[in-house]
Design a protein around this motif. Structure first.
Motif, mmCIF file in Angstrom:
data_model
loop_
_atom_site.group_PDB
_atom_site.id
_atom_site.type_symbol
_atom_site.label_atom_id
_atom_site.label_comp_id
_atom_site.label_asym_id
_atom_site.label_seq_id
_atom_site.Cartn_x
_atom_site.Cartn_y
_atom_site.Cartn_z
ATOM 1 N N ILE A 1 0.867 -1.233 -0.185
ATOM 2 C CA ILE A 1 -0.095 -0.010 -0.121
ATOM 3 C C ILE A 1 0.824 1.243 -0.034
ATOM 4 N N ARG A 2 1.944 1.131 0.743
ATOM 5 C CA ARG A 2 2.873 2.477 0.947
ATOM 6 C C ARG A 2 3.551 2.518 -0.326
ATOM 7 N N ILE A 3 3.951 1.711 -1.192
ATOM 8 C CA ILE A 3 4.592 1.494 -2.331
ATOM 9 C C ILE A 3 3.598 2.142 -3.664
ATOM 10 N N GLN A 4 2.402 1.850 -3.398
ATOM 11 C CA GLN A 4 1.447 2.101 -4.315
ATOM 12 C C GLN A 4 1.142 3.796 -4.022
ATOM 13 N N GLN A 5 1.033 4.136 -2.961
ATOM 14 C CA GLN A 5 0.825 5.695 -2.465
ATOM 15 C C GLN A 5 2.002 6.579 -2.992
ATOM 16 N N ARG A 6 3.311 6.119 -2.672
ATOM 17 C CA ARG A 6 4.275 6.649 -3.017
ATOM 18 C C ARG A 6 4.542 6.751 -4.437
ATOM 19 N N THR A 7 4.008 5.866 -5.275
ATOM 20 C CA THR A 7 4.188 5.828 -6.678
ATOM 21 C C THR A 7 3.274 6.754 -7.092
ATOM 22 N N GLU A 8 2.048 6.752 -6.889
ATOM 23 C CA GLU A 8 1.069 7.831 -7.030
ATOM 24 C C GLU A 8 1.258 9.147 -6.762
ATOM 25 N N GLU A 9 1.922 9.420 -5.742
ATOM 26 C CA GLU A 9 2.851 10.931 -5.299
ATOM 27 C C GLU A 9 3.552 10.999 -6.741
ATOM 28 N N LEU A 10 4.700 10.284 -6.766
ATOM 29 C CA LEU A 10 5.662 10.782 -7.725
ATOM 30 C C LEU A 10 5.002 10.761 -8.877
ATOM 31 N N SER A 11 3.958 10.087 -9.326
ATOM 32 C CA SER A 11 3.483 10.448 -10.770
ATOM 33 C C SER A 11 3.000 11.530 -10.885
ATOM 34 N N ARG A 12 2.167 12.075 -9.560
ATOM 35 C CA ARG A 12 1.575 13.710 -9.788
ATOM 36 C C ARG A 12 2.524 14.361 -9.730
ATOM 37 N N ALA A 13 3.691 14.181 -8.934
ATOM 38 C CA ALA A 13 4.759 15.309 -8.957
ATOM 39 C C ALA A 13 5.399 15.438 -10.450
ATOM 40 N N ASN A 14 5.649 14.273 -11.174
ATOM 41 C CA ASN A 14 6.059 14.204 -12.417
ATOM 42 C C ASN A 14 5.272 15.067 -13.382
ATOM 43 N N ILE A 15 4.017 14.756 -13.092
ATOM 44 C CA ILE A 15 3.174 15.340 -14.141
ATOM 45 C C ILE A 15 3.100 16.944 -13.799
ATOM 46 N N ASN A 16 3.259 17.294 -12.672
ATOM 47 C CA ASN A 16 3.200 18.804 -12.241
ATOM 48 C C ASN A 16 4.624 19.275 -12.637
ATOM 49 N N LEU A 17 5.846 18.540 -12.769
ATOM 50 C CA LEU A 17 6.850 19.318 -13.323
ATOM 51 C C LEU A 17 7.113 19.295 -14.709
ATOM 52 N N THR A 18 6.382 18.255 -15.112
ATOM 53 C CA THR A 18 6.374 18.233 -16.813
ATOM 54 C C THR A 18 5.491 19.568 -17.338
ATOM 55 N N ARG A 19 4.560 19.917 -16.524
ATOM 56 C CA ARG A 19 3.656 20.953 -16.774
ATOM 57 C C ARG A 19 4.394 22.395 -16.685
ATOM 58 N N GLU A 20 5.076 22.342 -15.684
ATOM 59 C CA GLU A 20 6.040 23.355 -15.239
ATOM 60 C C GLU A 20 7.094 23.767 -16.508
ATOM 61 N N ILE A 21 7.778 22.674 -16.530
ATOM 62 C CA ILE A 21 8.712 22.525 -17.843
ATOM 63 C C ILE A 21 8.300 23.070 -19.041
ATOM 64 N N ASP A 22 6.881 22.696 -19.653
ATOM 65 C CA ASP A 22 6.025 23.325 -20.723
ATOM 66 C C ASP A 22 5.946 24.764 -20.532
ATOM 67 N N HIS A 23 5.507 24.905 -19.388
ATOM 68 C CA HIS A 23 5.214 26.693 -19.123
ATOM 69 C C HIS A 23 6.312 27.475 -19.485
ATOM 70 N N ARG A 24 7.527 26.720 -18.794
ATOM 71 C CA ARG A 24 8.705 27.578 -18.834
ATOM 72 C C ARG A 24 9.304 27.964 -20.289
ATOM 73 N N LYS A 25 9.004 26.730 -21.014
ATOM 74 C CA LYS A 25 9.319 26.749 -22.529
ATOM 75 C C LYS A 25 8.488 27.553 -23.265
ATOM 76 N N GLU A 26 7.182 27.812 -22.997
ATOM 77 C CA GLU A 26 6.359 28.800 -23.611
ATOM 78 C C GLU A 26 7.011 30.158 -23.330
ATOM 79 N N ALA A 27 7.118 30.376 -22.149
ATOM 80 C CA ALA A 27 7.520 31.698 -21.654
ATOM 81 C C ALA A 27 8.892 32.136 -22.263
ATOM 82 N N GLU A 28 9.855 30.997 -22.166
ATOM 83 C CA GLU A 28 11.119 31.374 -22.767
ATOM 84 C C GLU A 28 11.001 31.731 -24.463
#
Length: 70
Positions: free
Chosen positions: A26-53
């Motif tokens: 259960i802890r592994i599944q929860q952590r995997t979900e947290e990391l997946s959400r963080a990865n999605i957020n970081l990808t969005r942030e990268i995209d926004h920064r590229k657009e701004a650049e």
């Protein structure tokens, strides 16, 4: 006697081990979900920064062209 007691202890130990394994899964599944959400957020942030650049580069290029025309 001793055999029954040993078997009971073994069953208890097996049950505890199974519970620990289940909790870890259960802890592994929860952590995997947290990391997946963080990865999605970081990808969005990268995209926004590229657009701004790209927008900054476009403005800079436009201004350079404008200055060279004068």
């Amino acid at each position: 006697g001793k055999l029954k007691r040993a078997y009971a202890e073994l069953r208890l130990t097996h049950g505890e081990l199974q519970q620990a394994h289940d909790e870890l899964e259960i802890r592994i599944q929860q952590r995997t979900e947290e990391l997946s959400r963080a990865n999605i957020n970081l990808t969005r942030e990268i995209d926004h920064r590229k657009e701004a650049e790209n927008a900054i580069m476009e403005i800079s290029n436009r201004e350079q062209r404008r200055l060279h025309m004068q």
